[in-house]
Scaffold this motif. Structure first.
Motif, PDB file in Angstrom:
ATOM      1  N   GLY A 112       0.830  -1.192   0.000  1.00  0.00           N
ATOM      2  CA  GLY A 112       0.000   0.000   0.000  1.00  0.00           C
ATOM      3  C   GLY A 112       0.866   1.244   0.000  1.00  0.00           C
ATOM      4  O   GLY A 112       1.891   1.297   0.676  1.00  0.00           O
ATOM      5  N   ASP A 124       0.843   5.483   0.396  1.00  0.00           N
ATOM      6  CA  ASP A 124       0.156   6.726   0.745  1.00  0.00           C
ATOM      7  C   ASP A 124       0.226   7.659  -0.455  1.00  0.00           C
ATOM      8  O   ASP A 124       1.301   8.154  -0.800  1.00  0.00           O
ATOM      9  CB  ASP A 124       0.839   7.347   1.969  1.00  0.00           C
ATOM     10  N   GLN A 170      -1.449  -1.111  -4.129  1.00  0.00           N
ATOM     11  CA  GLN A 170      -2.724  -0.517  -3.729  1.00  0.00           C
ATOM     12  C   GLN A 170      -2.448   0.927  -3.280  1.00  0.00           C
ATOM     13  O   GLN A 170      -1.527   1.180  -2.507  1.00  0.00           O
ATOM     14  CB  GLN A 170      -3.353  -1.296  -2.573  1.00  0.00           C
ATOM     15  N   PHE A 225      -3.715   4.618  -1.508  1.00  0.00           N
ATOM     16  CA  PHE A 225      -4.612   5.112  -0.471  1.00  0.00           C
ATOM     17  C   PHE A 225      -4.513   6.639  -0.436  1.00  0.00           C
ATOM     18  O   PHE A 225      -3.416   7.195  -0.390  1.00  0.00           O
ATOM     19  CB  PHE A 225      -4.247   4.520   0.890  1.00  0.00           C
ATOM     20  N   LEU A 238      -7.615   4.486   7.695  1.00  0.00           N
ATOM     21  CA  LEU A 238      -6.506   3.705   7.162  1.00  0.00           C
ATOM     22  C   LEU A 238      -6.362   2.308   7.770  1.00  0.00           C
ATOM     23  O   LEU A 238      -6.198   1.327   7.022  1.00  0.00           O
ATOM     24  CB  LEU A 238      -5.211   4.496   7.309  1.00  0.00           C
ATOM     25  N   SER A 252      -8.952  -0.055   6.313  1.00  0.00           N
ATOM     26  CA  SER A 252      -8.834  -0.152   4.867  1.00  0.00           C
ATOM     27  C   SER A 252      -7.631  -0.999   4.463  1.00  0.00           C
ATOM     28  O   SER A 252      -7.702  -1.762   3.487  1.00  0.00           O
ATOM     29  CB  SER A 252      -8.722   1.245   4.259  1.00  0.00           C
ATOM     30  N   LEU A 253      -6.524  -0.888   5.191  1.00  0.00           N
ATOM     31  CA  LEU A 253      -5.352  -1.710   4.895  1.00  0.00           C
ATOM     32  C   LEU A 253      -5.660  -3.190   5.093  1.00  0.00           C
ATOM     33  O   LEU A 253      -5.251  -4.039   4.288  1.00  0.00           O
ATOM     34  CB  LEU A 253      -4.174  -1.299   5.788  1.00  0.00           C
ATOM     35  N   ARG A 254      -6.377  -3.492   6.162  1.00  0.00           N
ATOM     36  CA  ARG A 254      -6.738  -4.891   6.408  1.00  0.00           C
ATOM     37  C   ARG A 254      -7.649  -5.420   5.307  1.00  0.00           C
ATOM     38  O   ARG A 254      -7.460  -6.519   4.786  1.00  0.00           O
ATOM     39  CB  ARG A 254      -7.429  -5.030   7.773  1.00  0.00           C
ATOM     40  N   VAL A 264      -3.182  -5.683   2.521  1.00  0.00           N
ATOM     41  CA  VAL A 264      -1.838  -5.117   2.393  1.00  0.00           C
ATOM     42  C   VAL A 264      -0.906  -5.732   3.433  1.00  0.00           C
ATOM     43  O   VAL A 264      -1.269  -5.868   4.596  1.00  0.00           O
ATOM     44  CB  VAL A 264      -1.897  -3.576   2.560  1.00  0.00           C
ATOM     45  N   TYR A 280       3.120  -1.239   4.048  1.00  0.00           N
ATOM     46  CA  TYR A 280       2.537   0.077   3.769  1.00  0.00           C
ATOM     47  C   TYR A 280       3.635   1.130   3.808  1.00  0.00           C
ATOM     48  O   TYR A 280       4.474   1.154   4.717  1.00  0.00           O
ATOM     49  CB  TYR A 280       1.458   0.427   4.790  1.00  0.00           C
ATOM     50  N   MET A 298       2.319  -7.258   9.332  1.00  0.00           N
ATOM     51  CA  MET A 298       2.385  -6.095   8.447  1.00  0.00           C
ATOM     52  C   MET A 298       3.652  -5.301   8.714  1.00  0.00           C
ATOM     53  O   MET A 298       4.097  -5.190   9.852  1.00  0.00           O
ATOM     54  CB  MET A 298       1.158  -5.196   8.623  1.00  0.00           C
ATOM     55  N   TYR A 341       5.840  -1.593   7.982  1.00  0.00           N
ATOM     56  CA  TYR A 341       5.675  -0.177   7.678  1.00  0.00           C
ATOM     57  C   TYR A 341       6.996   0.402   7.184  1.00  0.00           C
ATOM     58  O   TYR A 341       8.062   0.150   7.768  1.00  0.00           O
ATOM     59  CB  TYR A 341       5.248   0.605   8.918  1.00  0.00           C
TER      60      TYR A 341
END
Length: 366
Positions: free
Chosen positions: A4, A6, A38, A40, A79, A82-84, A88, A91, A108, A110
């Motif tokens: 994902g 940003d 993806q 966002f 966020l 939506s990530l789940r 993703v 991110y 996950m 980051y």
């Protein structure tokens, strides 16, 4: 990898430095065959970006991406869920902060793209003292949180990596350098004759932030012109109001604003030299853009400009007025310049080098 990104900077400010690097990340991610990308973002309810990015149902003005209530609503409210839902596993937040304000799901990862830390270390331009205090406090919390929870921190220069280590020693081992991508400008240069600029001029790009050091630089330029009439006229890309009142109408100085990319690169190409007098830069995009046009540069030392500028380019202290005046007088007479080495240096920040380093850093996360 299902990654994902940003996309808020690219949605709201695509022509800004951070917006351009967001687009560079998008292109590099799409070029990697192991990545499913993806996006966002936030946007007005009728904005076309909603066709390709995950956006909240509620609309948001394009100019409001940095407003604290809107950021909290996106980073804490929208966020995480939506990530789940998008599945993703990695991110990337890319404007110095912006990682989700919630407990990180197991598995996950980051990534924080941290362009600089000047929001924490310097006095920046704000509309009022109240705004400066509010943003100073919230920026400290937001950047601190994102640095803490990030698995990797990508910075554009070793200078910024060292600044991260000073402010956040615990983040030293997870910080990596990913120099900015600076694509060569391949479209036709604009006809800028309507700007009515002199046939020979020096160029400075960016006037708003105090760290750009423009009033000090203009004062030195004025002294140099008084001592040597061969010192070229000066073109500043920025607003006249960013300078002191006494400097806003100096003879031989020209202000240009609201220009297109084609006009900006025509300015680079037409300049005898680009000057970058900043006392703090996390990268220095105009330097590479000017070099890509074969235009020589002169830069202040003491920041990332030390790294991104060819070693034989003139350098000066960002505080020594007398030395800068002498350098300007010395460089007042044009000498033949071989543009090929300048363009070759700029190529080192092009797509091939960027993609190679990007894929290396992405591979660390597998």
């Amino acid at each position: 990898m299902r990654i994902g990104l940003d996309y808020r900077p690219a949605t709201s400010y695509p022509n800004s430095g951070i917006g351009r690097q967001t687009l560079a990340l998008e292109q590099a991610l799409r070029a990697n065959p192991d990545v499913q990308l993806q996006l966002f973002s936030v946007a007005p309810e009728d904005h076309l970006i909603r066709r390709k990015a995950h956006c909240p149902r509620w609309g948001a003005p394009l100019a409001g991406v940095h407003r604290l209530p809107l950021r909290l609503k996106f980073e804490a409210g929208f966020l995480p869920g939506s990530l789940r839902e998008a599945g993703v596993d990695t991110y990337i937040a890319n404007f110095n902060m912006g990682l989700p304000l919630a407990r990180k799901p197991e598995g996950m990862k980051y990534i924080l793209q941290l362009h600089d830390l000047f929001q924490l270390t310097l006095t920046n331009a704000h509309g009022s003292q109240l705004k400066a205090r509010v943003y100073g406090y919230t920026d400290k919390l937001s950047i601190g949180w994102s640095v803490k929870v990030a698995d990797r921190i990508w910075v554009p220069s070793q200078y910024t990596a060292d600044e991260v280590a000073k402010l956040f020693p615990q983040a030293r081992d997870k910080t990596r350098v990913l120099p900015n991508l600076v694509l060569p400008y391949t479209d036709a240069l604009a006809d800028i004759s309507d700007l009515q600029l002199p046939p020979r001029y020096w160029l400075v790009v960016g006037t708003r932030e105090p760290r750009k050091n423009i009033p000090w630089f203009v004062a030195a330029w004025q002294q140099a012109r008084q001592q040597n009439p061969e010192v070229p006229e000066l073109v500043l890309v920025g607003a006249r109001e960013h300078l002191q009142v006494a400097q806003q109408h100096l003879h031989g100085m020209h202000f240009v604003s609201g220009i297109s990319d084609a006009q900006l690169h025509a300015l680079y190409a037409g300049a005898s030299r680009l000057w970058q007098p900043s006392y703090a830069e996390g990268f220095g995009l105009p330097v590479i853009e000017a070099l890509a046009q074969g235009t020589p540069v002169a830069v202040a030392n003491g920041s990332a400009l030390d790294e991104i500028t060819p070693p034989d380019s003139p350098r000066f202290s960002p505080t020594d007025t007398g030395a800068l005046v002498e350098l300007m007088k010395e460089l007042a007479l044009d000498h033949p310049v071989d543009s090929a080495p300048l363009k070759a240096w700029a190529d080192g920040y092009g797509e091939q080098a960027y993609r190679q380093r990007f894929d290396e850093l992405l591979g660390e996360l597998r």
